[in-house]
Design a protein around this motif. Structure first.
Motif, PDB file in Angstrom:
ATOM      1  N   GLU A   1       0.823  -1.204   0.000  1.00  0.00           N
ATOM      2  CA  GLU A   1       0.000   0.000   0.000  1.00  0.00           C
ATOM      3  C   GLU A   1       0.859   1.257   0.000  1.00  0.00           C
ATOM      4  N   MET A   2       2.104   1.125   0.484  1.00  0.00           N
ATOM      5  CA  MET A   2       3.024   2.261   0.465  1.00  0.00           C
ATOM      6  C   MET A   2       3.742   2.358  -0.874  1.00  0.00           C
ATOM      7  N   HIS A   3       4.045   1.199  -1.467  1.00  0.00           N
ATOM      8  CA  HIS A   3       4.635   1.144  -2.807  1.00  0.00           C
ATOM      9  C   HIS A   3       4.427  -0.254  -3.357  1.00  0.00           C
ATOM     10  N   SER A   4       4.140  -0.329  -4.631  1.00  0.00           N
ATOM     11  CA  SER A   4       3.749  -1.604  -5.247  1.00  0.00           C
ATOM     12  C   SER A   4       4.853  -2.656  -5.231  1.00  0.00           C
ATOM     13  N   ALA A   5       6.108  -2.243  -5.045  1.00  0.00           N
ATOM     14  CA  ALA A   5       7.208  -3.207  -5.060  1.00  0.00           C
ATOM     15  C   ALA A   5       7.877  -3.358  -3.694  1.00  0.00           C
ATOM     16  N   LEU A   6       7.265  -2.792  -2.656  1.00  0.00           N
ATOM     17  CA  LEU A   6       7.910  -2.774  -1.349  1.00  0.00           C
ATOM     18  C   LEU A   6       7.578  -3.999  -0.518  1.00  0.00           C
ATOM     19  N   ARG A   7       8.611  -4.564   0.112  1.00  0.00           N
ATOM     20  CA  ARG A   7       8.433  -5.591   1.134  1.00  0.00           C
ATOM     21  C   ARG A   7       9.454  -5.315   2.235  1.00  0.00           C
ATOM     22  N   VAL A   8       9.027  -5.390   3.470  1.00  0.00           N
ATOM     23  CA  VAL A   8       9.908  -5.094   4.602  1.00  0.00           C
ATOM     24  C   VAL A   8       9.858  -6.244   5.595  1.00  0.00           C
ATOM     25  N   THR A   9      11.030  -6.698   6.016  1.00  0.00           N
ATOM     26  CA  THR A   9      11.135  -7.719   7.059  1.00  0.00           C
ATOM     27  C   THR A   9      12.154  -7.251   8.095  1.00  0.00           C
ATOM     28  N   VAL A  10      12.184  -7.935   9.228  1.00  0.00           N
ATOM     29  CA  VAL A  10      13.141  -7.595  10.274  1.00  0.00           C
ATOM     30  C   VAL A  10      13.836  -8.847  10.780  1.00  0.00           C
ATOM     31  N   SER A  11      15.045  -8.650  11.295  1.00  0.00           N
ATOM     32  CA  SER A  11      15.766  -9.692  12.021  1.00  0.00           C
ATOM     33  C   SER A  11      15.886  -9.239  13.468  1.00  0.00           C
ATOM     34  N   ILE A  12      15.779 -10.196  14.402  1.00  0.00           N
ATOM     35  CA  ILE A  12      15.727  -9.852  15.824  1.00  0.00           C
ATOM     36  C   ILE A  12      16.622 -10.786  16.626  1.00  0.00           C
ATOM     37  N   GLY A  13      17.349 -10.215  17.579  1.00  0.00           N
ATOM     38  CA  GLY A  13      18.114 -10.999  18.533  1.00  0.00           C
ATOM     39  C   GLY A  13      17.588 -10.738  19.929  1.00  0.00           C
ATOM     40  N   VAL A  14      17.327 -11.785  20.711  1.00  0.00           N
ATOM     41  CA  VAL A  14      16.720 -11.661  22.039  1.00  0.00           C
ATOM     42  C   VAL A  14      17.696 -12.168  23.099  1.00  0.00           C
ATOM     43  N   ALA A  15      18.024 -11.294  24.061  1.00  0.00           N
ATOM     44  CA  ALA A  15      18.908 -11.661  25.174  1.00  0.00           C
ATOM     45  C   ALA A  15      18.136 -11.552  26.478  1.00  0.00           C
ATOM     46  N   HIS A  16      18.585 -12.315  27.489  1.00  0.00           N
ATOM     47  CA  HIS A  16      17.869 -12.386  28.763  1.00  0.00           C
ATOM     48  C   HIS A  16      18.842 -12.219  29.921  1.00  0.00           C
ATOM     49  N   SER A  17      18.387 -11.524  30.960  1.00  0.00           N
ATOM     50  CA  SER A  17      19.165 -11.389  32.187  1.00  0.00           C
ATOM     51  C   SER A  17      18.257 -11.651  33.379  1.00  0.00           C
ATOM     52  N   ALA A  18      18.752 -12.409  34.353  1.00  0.00           N
ATOM     53  CA  ALA A  18      17.951 -12.703  35.539  1.00  0.00           C
ATOM     54  C   ALA A  18      18.654 -12.283  36.821  1.00  0.00           C
ATOM     55  N   GLY A  19      19.749 -11.538  36.727  1.00  0.00           N
ATOM     56  CA  GLY A  19      20.461 -11.187  37.948  1.00  0.00           C
ATOM     57  C   GLY A  19      21.166  -9.856  37.871  1.00  0.00           C
ATOM     58  N   ARG A  20      21.651  -9.390  39.005  1.00  0.00           N
ATOM     59  CA  ARG A  20      22.295  -8.093  39.123  1.00  0.00           C
ATOM     60  C   ARG A  20      23.617  -8.024  38.357  1.00  0.00           C
ATOM     61  N   LEU A  21      24.262  -9.142  38.100  1.00  0.00           N
ATOM     62  CA  LEU A  21      25.575  -9.122  37.473  1.00  0.00           C
ATOM     63  C   LEU A  21      25.516  -8.623  36.031  1.00  0.00           C
ATOM     64  N   ALA A  22      24.328  -8.591  35.477  1.00  0.00           N
ATOM     65  CA  ALA A  22      24.203  -8.133  34.102  1.00  0.00           C
ATOM     66  C   ALA A  22      24.452  -6.633  34.019  1.00  0.00           C
ATOM     67  N   GLU A  23      25.048  -6.208  32.919  1.00  0.00           N
ATOM     68  CA  GLU A  23      25.265  -4.801  32.648  1.00  0.00           C
ATOM     69  C   GLU A  23      24.630  -4.465  31.314  1.00  0.00           C
ATOM     70  N   VAL A  24      24.321  -3.191  31.146  1.00  0.00           N
ATOM     71  CA  VAL A  24      23.671  -2.753  29.911  1.00  0.00           C
ATOM     72  C   VAL A  24      24.503  -3.146  28.699  1.00  0.00           C
ATOM     73  N   GLU A  25      25.788  -2.849  28.739  1.00  0.00           N
ATOM     74  CA  GLU A  25      26.659  -3.114  27.584  1.00  0.00           C
ATOM     75  C   GLU A  25      26.684  -4.600  27.243  1.00  0.00           C
ATOM     76  N   ARG A  26      26.782  -5.449  28.275  1.00  0.00           N
ATOM     77  CA  ARG A  26      26.832  -6.887  28.012  1.00  0.00           C
ATOM     78  C   ARG A  26      25.525  -7.403  27.447  1.00  0.00           C
ATOM     79  N   LEU A  27      24.401  -6.943  28.020  1.00  0.00           N
ATOM     80  CA  LEU A  27      23.094  -7.419  27.572  1.00  0.00           C
ATOM     81  C   LEU A  27      22.812  -6.969  26.139  1.00  0.00           C
ATOM     82  N   ILE A  28      23.096  -5.702  25.855  1.00  0.00           N
ATOM     83  CA  ILE A  28      22.920  -5.194  24.495  1.00  0.00           C
ATOM     84  C   ILE A  28      23.857  -5.922  23.530  1.00  0.00           C
TER      85      ILE A  28
END
Length: 288
Positions: free
Chosen positions: A213-240
């Motif tokens: 509907e935005m353009h007759s030849a357009l298709r958009v997809t995404v790739s995703i990576g999911v990380a998990h932390s369950a404790g205080r030892l995690a840091e933003v930089e490491r999780l990202i």
């Protein structure tokens, strides 16, 4: 590419709230005193002490206009209300990406750090039990979208992308623009299984969106990576960093996929229909 600013009320916003211009002169007795009043007002406003903040701001105005009896000023309730409102608006704007209206990188870093630091102290027992998941979402071949249709069209795709990512977020979760065509989803109180399901639903929703509907030849997809932390030892930089590594794995495995590391085996897997793909890279687990 997101433009973050401090979440406190900047001096220029304080000045604008009272209509006293973009800056206060720092030279001369009156200018120096006005600057001191403005600095005090900013600190008080951050604490929600609006009446005291207004008194300092009003004193600064009077000094700048040559009225030496600045300390004798009174306040108007309607102006206090306006100051509260404009402070809240300025703070919210400082947290938002100007193009997509999603949260920006500055807010992501600050909020995620706070969530990780307080993981064991949060009131929500679900968060304490399940931890926090972070997903990095990247639009596949987005450079081709810009090159083919132009950057203004690419901006529309980014805005639509945020709407689709936000549509499936549970309460307490948020989306932030990480940079360029990359977004972060922060999912407090969700275990890895739940987070992967949410991300796979988002991937599927984006894949099925009527981009034509935005353009007759357009298709958009995404790739995703999911990380998990369950404790205080995690840091933003490491999780990202872990989410980014899994995102790269999803792209290596053919794109349009959600990658995560199985908690028991430690192997990297793909969610949904992509799980049946033959070649799924197995990067070494990051430590530290």
């Amino acid at each position: 590419m997101a433009h973050g600013t401090n979440s406190t009320l900047p001096s220029d916003d304080v000045h604008a709230a009272l209509g006293i211009g973009a800056s206060i002169p720092r030279t001369g007795s009156a200018g120096a005193q006005a600057a001191q009043h403005t600095a005090a007002a900013e600190k008080l406003a951050e604490q929600g002490l609006w009446e005291q903040a207004y008194r300092h701001l009003h004193a600064a105005v009077r000094l700048l206009h040559g009225q030496r009896d600045a300390a004798e000023t009174s306040y108007a309730p309607d102006e206090l209300d306006r100051l509260r409102r404009e402070h809240a608006e300025a703070r919210e704007q400082s947290r938002r990406d100007s193009l997509t209206a999603s949260y920006n990188r500055r807010y992501l870093d600050e909020r995620l750090a706070a969530l990780l630091d307080d993981l064991d102290d949060l009131d929500d027992p679900a968060v304490r039990t399940t931890g926090i998941c972070v997903a990095l979402v990247d639009i596949d071949h987005f450079k081709q979208v810009n090159d083919t249709y132009g950057h203004l069209f690419g901006d529309r795709v980014l805005q639509r992308m945020v709407a689709e990512l936000d549509a499936g977020l549970p309460e307490g979760a948020f989306c932030a623009r990480y940079g360029g065509e990359e977004f972060a989803l922060v999912l407090p109180g969700r275990d890895l299984t739940e987070a992967v399901e949410i991300c796979e639903e988002a991937r599927h929703r984006i894949d099925r969106y009527p981009w034509l509907e935005m353009h007759s030849a357009l298709r958009v997809t995404v790739s995703i990576g999911v990380a998990h932390s369950a404790g205080r030892l995690a840091e933003v930089e490491r999780l990202i960093g872990e989410a980014d590594e899994l995102l790269y794995t999803a792209k290596q495995a053919g794109r349009n996929a959600v990658a995560f590391r199985a908690e028991r085996s430690g192997r990297v897997c793909l969610a949904g229909p992509a799980a049946g793909r033959r070649a799924i890279p197995q990067p070494a687990r990051t430590t530290g």
